[in-house]
Design an enzyme around this catalytic site. Structure first.
Site, mmCIF file in Angstrom:
data_model
loop_
_atom_site.group_PDB
_atom_site.id
_atom_site.type_symbol
_atom_site.label_atom_id
_atom_site.label_comp_id
_atom_site.label_asym_id
_atom_site.label_seq_id
_atom_site.Cartn_x
_atom_site.Cartn_y
_atom_site.Cartn_z
ATOM 1 N N ASP A 13 -8.707 -6.060 -5.399
ATOM 2 C CA ASP A 13 -9.577 -6.421 -4.237
ATOM 3 C C ASP A 13 -10.218 -7.335 -4.407
ATOM 4 O OD1 ASP A 13 -9.020 -4.983 -0.676
ATOM 5 O OD2 ASP A 13 -10.730 -6.796 -1.246
ATOM 6 N N GLU A 134 5.300 2.841 4.643
ATOM 7 C CA GLU A 134 4.430 4.101 4.322
ATOM 8 C C GLU A 134 4.710 4.695 6.049
ATOM 9 O OE1 GLU A 134 2.545 5.020 1.895
ATOM 10 O OE2 GLU A 134 2.096 6.839 3.743
ATOM 11 N N LEU A 136 2.368 7.864 7.166
ATOM 12 C CA LEU A 136 1.299 8.937 6.588
ATOM 13 C C LEU A 136 0.720 8.528 8.308
ATOM 14 C CD1 LEU A 136 -1.054 6.832 5.713
ATOM 15 C CD2 LEU A 136 -0.667 7.849 3.369
ATOM 16 N N ARG A 137 0.347 9.706 8.805
ATOM 17 C CA ARG A 137 -1.463 9.180 10.493
ATOM 18 C C ARG A 137 -2.480 9.259 8.804
ATOM 19 N NH1 ARG A 137 0.338 14.701 11.693
ATOM 20 N NH2 ARG A 137 0.819 14.958 9.866
ATOM 21 N N CYS A 243 -1.322 1.607 14.762
ATOM 22 C CA CYS A 243 0.236 1.353 14.260
ATOM 23 C C CYS A 243 0.782 0.430 15.931
ATOM 24 C CB CYS A 243 0.373 2.014 13.418
ATOM 25 S SG CYS A 243 -0.697 2.226 11.802
ATOM 26 N N LYS A 246 0.211 -2.805 17.940
ATOM 27 C CA LYS A 246 0.858 -3.751 16.883
ATOM 28 C C LYS A 246 2.602 -3.710 16.600
ATOM 29 C CE LYS A 246 0.044 -3.538 12.571
ATOM 30 N NZ LYS A 246 0.407 -3.706 11.827
HETATM 31 C C1 UGA Z 1 1.507 6.525 13.143
HETATM 32 C C2 UGA Z 1 2.367 7.055 12.917
HETATM 33 O O1 UGA Z 1 2.818 8.577 12.574
HETATM 34 C C3 UGA Z 1 1.969 7.218 11.180
HETATM 35 O O2 UGA Z 1 3.631 8.107 11.193
HETATM 36 C C4 UGA Z 1 2.324 5.478 10.746
HETATM 37 O O3 UGA Z 1 2.871 6.106 9.250
HETATM 38 C C5 UGA Z 1 1.879 5.727 11.033
HETATM 39 O O4 UGA Z 1 1.395 5.207 12.329
HETATM 40 C C6 UGA Z 1 1.322 3.680 11.152
HETATM 41 O O5 UGA Z 1 2.575 3.023 10.796
HETATM 42 O O6 UGA Z 1 0.996 3.411 10.057
HETATM 43 P P1 UGA Z 1 -1.562 6.907 13.601
HETATM 44 O O7 UGA Z 1 -1.266 5.510 14.169
HETATM 45 O O8 UGA Z 1 -1.951 7.041 12.709
HETATM 46 O O9 UGA Z 1 0.158 6.650 12.578
HETATM 47 O O10 UGA Z 1 -1.413 8.704 14.196
HETATM 48 P P2 UGA Z 1 -0.180 9.309 15.282
HETATM 49 O O11 UGA Z 1 -0.340 10.378 14.851
HETATM 50 O O12 UGA Z 1 0.991 8.508 14.867
HETATM 51 O O13 UGA Z 1 -1.027 9.120 17.338
HETATM 52 C C7 UGA Z 1 -0.990 7.243 17.558
HETATM 53 C C8 UGA Z 1 -1.323 7.448 18.829
HETATM 54 O O14 UGA Z 1 -0.370 8.611 19.626
HETATM 55 C C9 UGA Z 1 -2.908 8.789 18.851
HETATM 56 O O15 UGA Z 1 -3.461 7.761 19.858
HETATM 57 C C10 UGA Z 1 -2.142 9.618 19.695
HETATM 58 O O16 UGA Z 1 -3.443 10.334 20.042
HETATM 59 C C11 UGA Z 1 -0.675 9.391 20.273
HETATM 60 N N1 UGA Z 1 -0.357 11.116 21.022
HETATM 61 C C12 UGA Z 1 0.428 11.486 19.599
HETATM 62 C C13 UGA Z 1 0.213 11.185 21.635
HETATM 63 O O17 UGA Z 1 -0.500 10.912 22.798
HETATM 64 N N2 UGA Z 1 1.280 12.414 22.058
HETATM 65 C C14 UGA Z 1 1.638 13.286 21.056
HETATM 66 O O18 UGA Z 1 2.143 13.891 21.026
HETATM 67 C C15 UGA Z 1 1.163 12.258 19.491
#
Ligand code: UGA
Length: 420
Positions: A13, A134, A136-137, A243, A246
């Protein structure tokens, strides 16, 4: 993750301040378990950091691109950081390299990466580009990285694809080998589908409110169908983060570039974009005009176990309520410690209990565990109006009602299942 799989990893980096922090075992953001892992691999010598990009490129066989791909104002993706890395790789290439793109980028980006590398090579050298998206969350990054549902490897060259698949030998999950463009589209389609599930249940939640039906029961009832599945069907204030917003914008842009209309995606975004308004209407129906009232926000992060506030629903709620003339207090167990947001029109509380004092409403926006296990009973009398808006359908509605609170969660009526 690669270190855990016994590979030797060098992180390259140009941000020397960040590298210094990492070398001294400090992570610049909140991710459970990451600091312990960093410590383990720094002391084992399996992980190192360098700002010498040339040396980093020359000494590596495989180069992962893991830079940001932010949205531009028209929804398209800014590829400048990827381009920069590709050109650095090309300029410093000294032999065969496999370049793996992990950054989420539109269909066709890996082909551009290949071209950008070739354009900068000092002499003609072999290079293969692989797309390894990727999934992952945030907040669950370590678990997801080591226990993925699948690994997707997109490549145009079978040898390069197998080379990357071998990195994941120790992980037991389906490994899908496919073309570059397919792998790129799988990533976007997965995020869009997950966002669609959430917007779907949020829209059903509104209908549940109208008909006195419990949305959590509806989600359970449909989720038991294995074709639908129970995950990502939690109704609430909507999806945020770095994520989904965007990636949906980028996918919509890809449709437009192809002269196609992304009807489902537009609806998915529209439900999400109007969810804060919907909750504010529910709040005003119960509290009346919010001007001059004190509203306490519980949770700022876009979800628990992260300090990320990008596109967090809490920020939208705070801005909207401030505009309507409400006084705002806020508490988050992590966000204010790690990344105090500047310019937010709120009084920051250092403890959750302070949010109750003379408050007309508590609005829960992040379902942090300690909020769920809080002693709600003993604090009710400290509120001016005991109204709770549960933006995540996370609290125990029946218990709160018994303690004398007025409770609102989307599509939450007294659950018939709970009374059986
Ligand atoms: C998301 C995807 O879940 C991952 O698989 C992916 O790798 C990642 O984007 C990425 O593209 O890098 P993330 O953004 O970390 O992961 O979060 P999520 O757990 O998916 O939650 C996203 C949003 O949805 C949060 O605001 C959460 O509160 C909301 N959510 C999630 C709900 O309102 N209801 C649900 O049942 C689940």
């Amino acid at each position: 993750m690669l270190c855990e799989l016994n590979h030797q990893v060098v992180c390259i980096d140009t941000d020397t301040a960040k590298l210094k922090q990492l070398k001294s075992n400090r992570i610049p953001f909140h991710e459970p378990g990451l600091e312990e892992l960093l410590n383990r691999h720094l002391s084992r010598g399996s992980l190192s950091f360098t700002s010498d990009t040339g040396q980093g490129v020359r000494e590596s066989d495989i180069l992962f691109i893991t830079v940001g791909t932010p949205s531009k104002s028209d929804g398209s993706t800014d590829l400048s950081q990827i381009k920069n890395v590709a050109e650095t790789i090309g300029s410093n290439q000294n032999g065969y390299k496999v370049v793996v793109n992990k950054s989420t980028a539109p269909v066709g980006t890996c082909e551009k990466v290949h071209r950008w590398i070739l354009e900068r090579q000092p002499r003609k050298l072999p290079v293969d580009v692989v797309c390894n998206p990727e999934f992952l969350r945030e907040g669950k990054a370590l678990y997801d990285a080591l226990h993925p549902d699948r690994v997707v490897i997109g490549a145009e060259n079978g040898k390069a694809a197998r080379f990357i698949r071998n990195l994941y030998d120790a992980i037991s999950c389906p490994k899908m080998m496919t073309g570059l463009r397919t792998a790129e589209l799988i990533k976007y389609s997965a995020n869009a589908f997950l966002a669609m599930k959430i917007s779907f249940i949020n829209e059903i939640g509104r209908l549940c409110d109208a008909h006195g039906v419990d949305v959590t029961d509806v989600a359970t009832g449909i989720g038991l169908d294995s074709r639908i599945g129970s995950r990502f069907l939690k109704a609430g204030i909507g999806w945020g983060g770095s994520c989904f917003p965007k990636d949906l914008a980028s996918l919509v842009h890809m449709f437009e570039q192809a002269d196609l209309s992304p009807r489902i995606l537009e609806a998915v975004r529209q439900v999400n974009d109007t969810q804060v308004e919907y909750y504010l209407r529910q709040l005003e129906e119960r509290l009346g005009d919010v001007r001059g009232k004190t509203i306490s926000i519980l949770g700022i992060a876009f979800k628990p176990d992260t300090d990320d506030i990008r596109e967090a629903p809490a920020i939208k709620v705070i801005q909207a309520l401030h505009k309507k003339g409400a006084f705002l207090k806020a508490y988050d167990p992590v966000v204010f410690i790690h990344r105090a947001p500047t310019g937010l029109p709120v009084t920051l509380c250092s403890e959750m209990s302070e949010t109750f004092e003379d408050s007309d409403c508590i609005f829960l926006l992040t379902e942090w565990k300690n909020f769920l296990h809080f002693d709600w009973k003993s604090h009710r009398h400290r509120m001016r109006t005991p109204l709770i808006i549960d933006g995540r359908n996370a609290l125990d509605q029946n218990a709160l009602t018994q303690y004398g609170y007025i409770y609102y969660g989307i599509g939450r009526v007294y659950s018939k299942l709970a009374s059986l």
